[in-house]
Write a protein that holds these residues in place. Structure first.
Motif, PDB file in Angstrom:
ATOM      1  N   ALA A 110       0.836  -1.204   0.000  1.00 18.41           N
ATOM      2  CA  ALA A 110       0.000   0.000   0.000  1.00 18.41           C
ATOM      3  C   ALA A 110       0.873   1.257   0.000  1.00 18.41           C
ATOM      4  O   ALA A 110       1.898   1.315   0.673  1.00 18.41           O
ATOM      5  CB  ALA A 110      -0.921  -0.007   1.220  1.00 18.41           C
ATOM      6  N   LYS A 111       0.444   2.256  -0.762  1.00 19.28           N
ATOM      7  CA  LYS A 111       1.208   3.498  -0.873  1.00 19.28           C
ATOM      8  C   LYS A 111       1.183   4.267   0.448  1.00 19.28           C
ATOM      9  O   LYS A 111       2.177   4.816   0.889  1.00 19.28           O
ATOM     10  CB  LYS A 111       0.620   4.354  -1.999  1.00 19.28           C
ATOM     11  CG  LYS A 111       1.411   5.612  -2.284  1.00 19.28           C
ATOM     12  CD  LYS A 111       0.850   6.369  -3.473  1.00 19.28           C
ATOM     13  CE  LYS A 111       1.567   7.723  -3.603  1.00 19.28           C
ATOM     14  NZ  LYS A 111       0.867   8.610  -4.542  1.00 19.28           N
ATOM     15  N   TYR A 112       0.014   4.327   1.076  1.00 22.81           N
ATOM     16  CA  TYR A 112      -0.131   5.016   2.367  1.00 22.81           C
ATOM     17  C   TYR A 112      -0.431   4.011   3.467  1.00 22.81           C
ATOM     18  O   TYR A 112      -1.039   2.975   3.205  1.00 22.81           O
ATOM     19  CB  TYR A 112      -1.279   6.026   2.298  1.00 22.81           C
ATOM     20  CG  TYR A 112      -1.057   7.119   1.277  1.00 22.81           C
ATOM     21  CD1 TYR A 112      -0.191   8.174   1.553  1.00 22.81           C
ATOM     22  CD2 TYR A 112      -1.714   7.084   0.053  1.00 22.81           C
ATOM     23  CE1 TYR A 112       0.020   9.178   0.621  1.00 22.81           C
ATOM     24  CE2 TYR A 112      -1.504   8.089  -0.893  1.00 22.81           C
ATOM     25  CZ  TYR A 112      -0.637   9.132  -0.598  1.00 22.81           C
ATOM     26  OH  TYR A 112      -0.445  10.122  -1.521  1.00 22.81           O
ATOM     27  N   LYS A 113       0.000   4.340   4.672  1.00 28.94           N
ATOM     28  CA  LYS A 113      -0.335   3.511   5.833  1.00 28.94           C
ATOM     29  C   LYS A 113      -0.981   4.388   6.897  1.00 28.94           C
ATOM     30  O   LYS A 113      -0.534   5.503   7.133  1.00 28.94           O
ATOM     31  CB  LYS A 113       0.919   2.856   6.410  1.00 28.94           C
ATOM     32  CG  LYS A 113       1.206   1.499   5.782  1.00 28.94           C
ATOM     33  CD  LYS A 113       2.500   1.464   5.034  1.00 28.94           C
ATOM     34  CE  LYS A 113       2.660   0.148   4.308  1.00 28.94           C
ATOM     35  NZ  LYS A 113       3.649   0.214   3.232  1.00 28.94           N
ATOM     36  N   ALA A 114      -2.028   3.860   7.544  1.00 28.89           N
ATOM     37  CA  ALA A 114      -2.807   4.687   8.464  1.00 28.89           C
ATOM     38  C   ALA A 114      -2.280   4.658   9.886  1.00 28.89           C
ATOM     39  O   ALA A 114      -2.737   5.408  10.732  1.00 28.89           O
ATOM     40  CB  ALA A 114      -4.262   4.232   8.445  1.00 28.89           C
ATOM     41  N   THR A 115      -1.311   3.818  10.161  1.00 33.29           N
ATOM     42  CA  THR A 115      -0.890   3.609  11.537  1.00 33.29           C
ATOM     43  C   THR A 115       0.631   3.762  11.666  1.00 33.29           C
ATOM     44  O   THR A 115       1.375   3.488  10.725  1.00 33.29           O
ATOM     45  CB  THR A 115      -1.410   2.225  12.022  1.00 33.29           C
ATOM     46  OG1 THR A 115      -1.420   2.195  13.435  1.00 33.29           O
ATOM     47  CG2 THR A 115      -0.607   1.086  11.457  1.00 33.29           C
ATOM     48  N   GLY A 116       1.084   4.253  12.812  1.00 36.57           N
ATOM     49  CA  GLY A 116       2.522   4.308  13.082  1.00 36.57           C
ATOM     50  C   GLY A 116       3.255   5.476  12.457  1.00 36.57           C
ATOM     51  O   GLY A 116       2.655   6.401  11.896  1.00 36.57           O
ATOM     52  N   HIS A 117       4.585   5.423  12.584  1.00 32.13           N
ATOM     53  CA  HIS A 117       5.453   6.489  12.088  1.00 32.13           C
ATOM     54  C   HIS A 117       6.196   6.093  10.817  1.00 32.13           C
ATOM     55  O   HIS A 117       6.945   6.877  10.263  1.00 32.13           O
ATOM     56  CB  HIS A 117       6.506   6.844  13.141  1.00 32.13           C
ATOM     57  CG  HIS A 117       5.938   7.334  14.433  1.00 32.13           C
ATOM     58  ND1 HIS A 117       5.114   8.427  14.518  1.00 32.13           N
ATOM     59  CD2 HIS A 117       6.085   6.877  15.701  1.00 32.13           C
ATOM     60  CE1 HIS A 117       4.772   8.637  15.793  1.00 32.13           C
ATOM     61  NE2 HIS A 117       5.343   7.705  16.523  1.00 32.13           N
ATOM     62  N   GLY A 118       6.038   4.840  10.405  1.00 37.80           N
ATOM     63  CA  GLY A 118       6.796   4.368   9.247  1.00 37.80           C
ATOM     64  C   GLY A 118       7.531   3.104   9.609  1.00 37.80           C
ATOM     65  O   GLY A 118       7.442   2.637  10.740  1.00 37.80           O
ATOM     66  N   PRO A 119       8.255   2.536   8.640  1.00 40.36           N
ATOM     67  CA  PRO A 119       8.936   1.264   8.904  1.00 40.36           C
ATOM     68  C   PRO A 119       9.958   1.387  10.031  1.00 40.36           C
ATOM     69  O   PRO A 119      10.598   2.428  10.189  1.00 40.36           O
ATOM     70  CB  PRO A 119       9.612   0.927   7.572  1.00 40.36           C
ATOM     71  CG  PRO A 119       9.572   2.169   6.760  1.00 40.36           C
ATOM     72  CD  PRO A 119       8.440   3.004   7.270  1.00 40.36           C
ATOM     73  N   ARG A 120      10.078   0.336  10.840  1.00 40.57           N
ATOM     74  CA  ARG A 120      11.113   0.277  11.873  1.00 40.57           C
ATOM     75  C   ARG A 120      12.382  -0.258  11.216  1.00 40.57           C
ATOM     76  O   ARG A 120      12.708  -1.424  11.337  1.00 40.57           O
ATOM     77  CB  ARG A 120      10.676  -0.649  13.020  1.00 40.57           C
ATOM     78  CG  ARG A 120       9.469  -0.130  13.803  1.00 40.57           C
ATOM     79  CD  ARG A 120       9.179  -1.007  15.016  1.00 40.57           C
ATOM     80  NE  ARG A 120      10.328  -1.123  15.867  1.00 40.57           N
ATOM     81  CZ  ARG A 120      10.647  -0.266  16.853  1.00 40.57           C
ATOM     82  NH1 ARG A 120       9.866   0.760  17.099  1.00 40.57           N
ATOM     83  NH2 ARG A 120      11.728  -0.452  17.564  1.00 40.57           N
TER      84      ARG A 120
ATOM     85  N   THR B 228      -4.019  -2.033   8.320  1.00 43.88           N
ATOM     86  CA  THR B 228      -3.333  -2.903   9.269  1.00 43.88           C
ATOM     87  C   THR B 228      -2.731  -4.090   8.532  1.00 43.88           C
ATOM     88  O   THR B 228      -3.241  -4.486   7.483  1.00 43.88           O
ATOM     89  CB  THR B 228      -4.300  -3.418  10.358  1.00 43.88           C
ATOM     90  OG1 THR B 228      -3.605  -4.350  11.192  1.00 43.88           O
ATOM     91  CG2 THR B 228      -5.502  -4.131   9.743  1.00 43.88           C
ATOM     92  N   SER B 229      -1.672  -4.660   9.084  1.00 44.05           N
ATOM     93  CA  SER B 229      -1.029  -5.807   8.453  1.00 44.05           C
ATOM     94  C   SER B 229      -1.582  -7.126   9.001  1.00 44.05           C
ATOM     95  O   SER B 229      -1.236  -8.189   8.525  1.00 44.05           O
ATOM     96  CB  SER B 229       0.477  -5.753   8.699  1.00 44.05           C
ATOM     97  OG  SER B 229       0.740  -5.805  10.082  1.00 44.05           O
ATOM     98  N   TYR B 230      -2.451  -7.032  10.032  1.00 44.93           N
ATOM     99  CA  TYR B 230      -2.965  -8.265  10.667  1.00 44.93           C
ATOM    100  C   TYR B 230      -4.366  -8.002  11.206  1.00 44.93           C
ATOM    101  O   TYR B 230      -4.751  -6.849  11.461  1.00 44.93           O
ATOM    102  CB  TYR B 230      -2.062  -8.676  11.844  1.00 44.93           C
ATOM    103  CG  TYR B 230      -2.218  -7.716  12.997  1.00 44.93           C
ATOM    104  CD1 TYR B 230      -1.456  -6.553  13.062  1.00 44.93           C
ATOM    105  CD2 TYR B 230      -3.197  -7.921  13.971  1.00 44.93           C
ATOM    106  CE1 TYR B 230      -1.649  -5.637  14.089  1.00 44.93           C
ATOM    107  CE2 TYR B 230      -3.389  -7.008  15.003  1.00 44.93           C
ATOM    108  CZ  TYR B 230      -2.614  -5.873  15.052  1.00 44.93           C
ATOM    109  OH  TYR B 230      -2.822  -4.961  16.052  1.00 44.93           O
ATOM    110  N   VAL B 231      -5.121  -9.081  11.393  1.00 36.64           N
ATOM    111  CA  VAL B 231      -6.385  -9.034  12.138  1.00 36.64           C
ATOM    112  C   VAL B 231      -6.349 -10.205  13.107  1.00 36.64           C
ATOM    113  O   VAL B 231      -5.892 -11.290  12.747  1.00 36.64           O
ATOM    114  CB  VAL B 231      -7.601  -9.162  11.192  1.00 36.64           C
ATOM    115  CG1 VAL B 231      -8.892  -9.250  11.991  1.00 36.64           C
ATOM    116  CG2 VAL B 231      -7.660  -7.980  10.246  1.00 36.64           C
TER     117      VAL B 231
END
Lengths: 366, 366
Positions: A14-24, A320-323
């Motif tokens: 996905a181009k945008y992510k709704a959660t967090g600050h970005g990749p760790r 989200t990457s998981y449910v």
């Protein structure tokens, strides 16, 4: 497992992510070090400018006499409870049934420190004054987690906190704050960190949740307490020769983000409202009190994975990457708003919720 | 305190330093990260490419089935001993009286794990087969430190190690290697790390001694052992979300320096010979078996500080930043040869020893 990959892959793409600050990733550390003078000396086993300065800064911010940097909150909190138990001579503490210590630490508190735990309140709500007053065994310490993460990040009223604090003081019970997400709730309470911490005898805060550092924690309290905590830190194997990679990045991201917590909080409320307008979707809490909340779906995990992956592909926005499964017919995931949320074009986000609402209506089980 | 500052200051100002790899500053971390792709993802709580790759690499190097990265040796070794004690059901281990666990860890092994310790051999020598055979209590594990750091880095004969290993196997005693300086002794024994480790059930190695990384350790053994060690790592608060700053630098400096250990060893022998030619100075061991040794002076700490500071000022070469008292009339310091030693011009170094010999002769007490 293949469904997990469908959602994980779609999220990754996905181009945008709704959660967090970005990749760790390593960039997070490189950014934090960029402006640091390369001749800055490492602290040595807990002593030296890098660690002293940060400990002093955080003690002041939290309104405590002294503070100690730890590699992890797991270590810091077990040690805090151990010190209070040893001081009173009673190896018993109380906390919420979904406390990090109870469900995420492989029973370190029990296996290493032989401390008994009493679970207060039920799993669905926060600890209230009545729970504490209803204790029929003597305890050394009560741990309160603000916000209570595993139920979506809920908070008691501030008045309740004050009452619990006064009651504990009167009863000779030490009050410890699991403030893993303390920075994230100041806006809701409209209090400074020091004001909230003044209700507690000891306080732990984390630097890789809302702050987004690499790892690390601060434990704060009065000087006698922190001096003893350093001895236990060595016993635990946490008194490393160099903790500076964590300290420098904690400080860097603290400066970057502590002032953005109210923005994250406002965004979390806006985001939650959108979820709550969708068929078969609700948030816990209904109105967030911090940058976090849980999204509950009235649909099984497997079905949600397919639905969400399709939405990401159509909109370019990953939620989200998981449910996780709750029951056979319900599921949820956790939201933590960070820097990424505000980068999403509003129009595209609207489309996400139109699609989600539409798809949820087609689910037979509802 | 003022004398300490005299020596410390003189050392700091010296153009060359005879010990170590250089200052432990932020440059050490920056260098290690320089070539690392910034998009490389952090491991998450002990899982992911960064940590998996390094654990696999070190398991192979040490000839063990599996290995686990720990933030510290203190944590790794307590856990190793705990696992062996739990397995046998006897909470008793044996080690040298000057073991790191006995003198540098605030009794973590006893306070956290309630493990009793039996001290083998006396403080001045390494553990021999007879010491182990003479044990009159049953133990779960024997810990052997190679080289024995607190007595200058001494080693038993290789035959002794083989005999102790065979004896322990026969008696059902687990043998654990404190290999904080294992890389540093391979040249002396003329053995590979895997050959030495094959004598032990579990092995710890460190990455900030001869290797010169930031911090961190590896604990290796069979798979059942390492799987259990990960559970204890979480209990100790060592299962950080991100250990990659330590892992990446451990790997970087391992590659840089593991091949230079024989050079350091040769240099240590040369350096020790020079000390032993000076009046009132001797090294322990007389001939080093690794990159380390202790320098003993037949003069009080305070007097040596003044003498050494004067030598640094005259030659531009710093030997040590501290001297420790042994008795009222004797003192010592520890040498660890690293990258810096070979940078010293030989001629200047000769001058150091001429001066040292001369000044030692003037000491009245001798």
């Amino acid at each position: 497992m293949s469904e997990i990959n469908i959602l994980g892959e779609a999220y990754k793409n996905a181009k945008y992510k709704a959660t967090g600050h970005g990749p760790r990733n390593v960039q997070v550390l490189k950014d934090a070090l960029m402006e640091i003078d390369e001749e800055l000396e490492s602290e040595m086993y807990g002593k030296g400018k890098v660690i002293d300065d940060f400990q002093e800064k955080m003690a002041k911010y939290l309104g405590k006499e002294s503070s100690v940097f730890f590699p992890s909150g797991t270590m810091a909190q077990q040690i805090a409870l151990r010190i209070w138990c040893d001081q009173k001579g009673i190896k018993k503490v109380a906390y919420h049934p979904l406390s990090h210590l109870e469900i995420h630490e492989e029973d370190g508190l029990k296996k290493l420190h032989h401390i008994q735990t009493i679970l207060l309140a039920d799993k669905e709500r926060v600890i209230e004054l009545e729970d504490v007053m209803g204790l029929d065994e003597e305890i050394s310490c009560l741990l309160i987690e603000l916000p209570q993460r595993e139920i979506g990040g809920q908070l008691p009223d501030y008045k309740t906190l004050e009452d619990i604090s006064a009651y504990c003081k009167q009863k000779g019970i030490k009050l410890h704050l699991d403030g893993a997400r303390l920075f994230e709730i100041l806006q809701y309470y409209q209090k400074s960190a020091a004001e909230i911490c003044s209700l507690f005898d000891s306080v732990y805060v984390s630097f890789y949740k809302g702050i987004g550092g690499i790892a690390g924690a601060i434990l704060a309290g009065d000087k006698t307490f922190t001096v003893e905590s350093k001895i236990w830190k060595r016993r635990h194997g946490g008194d490393l020769i160099s903790l500076y990679p964590y300290i420098l990045s904690a400080d860097y991201y603290f400066e970057q983000r502590v002032g953005k917590m109210s923005q994250y909080y406002q965004e979390a409320k806006e985001f939650a409202r959108c979820f709550n307008q969708c068929h078969g979707v609700s948030t816990k809490p209904l109105e967030p009190v911090s940058n976090m909340f849980h999204v509950h779906f009235e649909a099984p995990k497997e079905e949600m994975e397919v639905i969400l992956a399709a939405i990401y592909e159509e909109t370019g926005i990953g939620l989200t990457s998981y449910v996780r499964e709750v029951t056979q017919t319900t599921s949820y995931y956790e939201v933590s708003i960070g820097d990424l949320y505000s980068q999403i074009p509003k129009e595209d986000l609207r489309k996400v919720f139109l699609l989600l609402d539409e798809k949820m209506k087609t689910i037979k089980i509802l």
